[in-house]
Design a protein around this motif. Sequence first.
Motif, PDB file in Angstrom:
ATOM      1  N   ASN A  90       0.823  -1.201   0.000  1.00 26.76           N
ATOM      2  CA  ASN A  90       0.000   0.000   0.000  1.00 26.76           C
ATOM      3  C   ASN A  90       0.862   1.258   0.000  1.00 26.76           C
ATOM      4  OD1 ASN A  90      -2.462   1.522   0.195  1.00 26.76           O
ATOM      5  ND2 ASN A  90      -2.031   1.809   2.363  1.00 26.76           N
TER       6      ASN A  90
ATOM      7  N   ILE B  93      -1.962  -2.208  -8.386  1.00 25.30           N
ATOM      8  CA  ILE B  93      -1.047  -1.059  -8.337  1.00 25.30           C
ATOM      9  C   ILE B  93      -0.977  -0.365  -9.693  1.00 25.30           C
ATOM     10  CG2 ILE B  93       1.382  -0.413  -8.082  1.00 25.30           C
ATOM     11  CD1 ILE B  93       1.587  -2.582  -5.910  1.00 25.30           C
TER      12      ILE B  93
ATOM     13  N   ASN C  94       2.233   1.577  -3.405  1.00 32.52           N
ATOM     14  CA  ASN C  94       1.145   2.004  -4.279  1.00 32.52           C
ATOM     15  C   ASN C  94       0.912   3.508  -4.181  1.00 32.52           C
ATOM     16  OD1 ASN C  94      -1.148   1.524  -6.031  1.00 32.52           O
ATOM     17  ND2 ASN C  94      -2.459   1.737  -4.239  1.00 32.52           N
TER      18      ASN C  94
END
Length: 533
Positions: free
Chosen positions: A353, A415, A356
């Motif tokens: 995350n 992503i 990303n």
Amino acid sequence: MSLSDQNSPESRHDEKRDVFHSEDMTTPVLIDDAVDAENREHEMGAWEAAKSHPWACLWAFVMCFTIVMESFDMFLNGNFVALGAFQKKYGVLVDAATNTYAIPTRWQSALFQAGQCGAFVGVLVAGPVTDRLGYRWTTIMALLMMNATIFISFFADSLTVLTMGQALEGVPWGLFIANSPAYASEIVPLALRGACTATLQMSWSIGGIIVAAATYGINQRNDEWAWRLPLALQWIFPTPLLILVFLAPESPWGLIRHGRKEGALRSIKRLGPGPRDKAQQTYAMVQRTVEIEDQMGGNARFIEMFRGVELRRTAIICLMYASQNFAGNLIANQAVFFFEQAGISSNRAFELNLINSCLGLIANICSWFLSSWFGRRTIYPWGTATNITLLIVLGICASIKQNSATNYAQACLGILITFVFAGTLGPISYTVISETSSVRLRALSTGVDRAAYYVAEIPMIYLASQMLNTTGWNLAGKCGYVWAGTALVCWIGAYFGLPELKNRTYRESDILFKRKVPARKFKSTIIGVAENA
């Protein structure tokens, strides 16, 4: 005064100064000033505009950065449902063998939707409030409100109170998102309009990075501070932004619309350094456009957005706003939860995350250059088509026999989808939105049209939660098929309805819409600098 005196440079300068205060747009000198300013806008490149208007760029960025608070909270809620401590405190036991908890789908949706419902209220009141108070004071009021409402979320001891706090925080979000693109587009030169309005998407990325870093650092905590600390981080934004917004100039377009001419001239001088005659030329250009629009439609009223030429502009903006929820972007808002549902371990999901979010920021910086090189009708359709392809591949990857390789493939595709959105659809949508509305109705339009975003987002958040949650449909990457279908609808709508407004002044845009030029012919249609209709 003798004839020679009348023709002296000093006399001509006095004439310009007098014309500057004139209401009559038929005055030749004022028309000449407006034409000169518009020609200068067209001739100015992005780098030249940035060098000559550094303060305009700064104030546009400051106003756009208020969006970081909505972004922060949206990503934060997406991370809460994946935090082990939060799940154990407020979730239900779904697997006794592994002691696994999950937030029920209805509460997960409520947390995501509460802030958007509040923001829906905020954008509806933003138009009338901004039209009366201006961009600066409306934003200052919203920042004060934001500081106060964070207390409710921070001290919440139940999902009910937390949801209520999110709803109240949403009201100032609505004011921020309604004002930011309009203010940014009005204060910067034509060549910078795309890049500066694209910083709205960058603010989303920055909010995501802060949330990803904070939750990654504390996701192993087992106490209540696993979610209270990120909530407390919200307080780092409102007060510094409040001070900066207080120091910022008001939009000269808004001041001229309300007859505050001297204030408009001061704002123009603060936004771009230069000789007095250039400031007067810019003023004349703004005044000319405002008067042309007044002749077209008169006073700004809500109903005007749904009549005649304005109806088409409203439809385009509503499509742009709503489409942000249909092209797979909601995967990014629930990235950690999506990675976990794709079979990635919890700690690795938080790591992905963070990656990303950082890649999203890089993509947004790239969008500044894309918006300078390519038109809106190029960036949006190609970006959408790319995401449709990636979403279909994601669905296929989730449909075959699952193993470690397919799990990571789904994560990488998620992503990539976020990266494409952050570099194309996301930022260019804000650019189109800020360019399409008429100056006369902009304060009202940006609020009402943003409401279309929330009308589309609220059910889409529920759908996204249902598709990913183990207590819902548990589709994981198969949700790509659904998002590919909704993105295809957006692509079709953009292909037939999205006009090319790159390098068009607001006067030219008004004329093109008034003449009902087809979207595909906006780019090739020539508008003379002397034309008013």
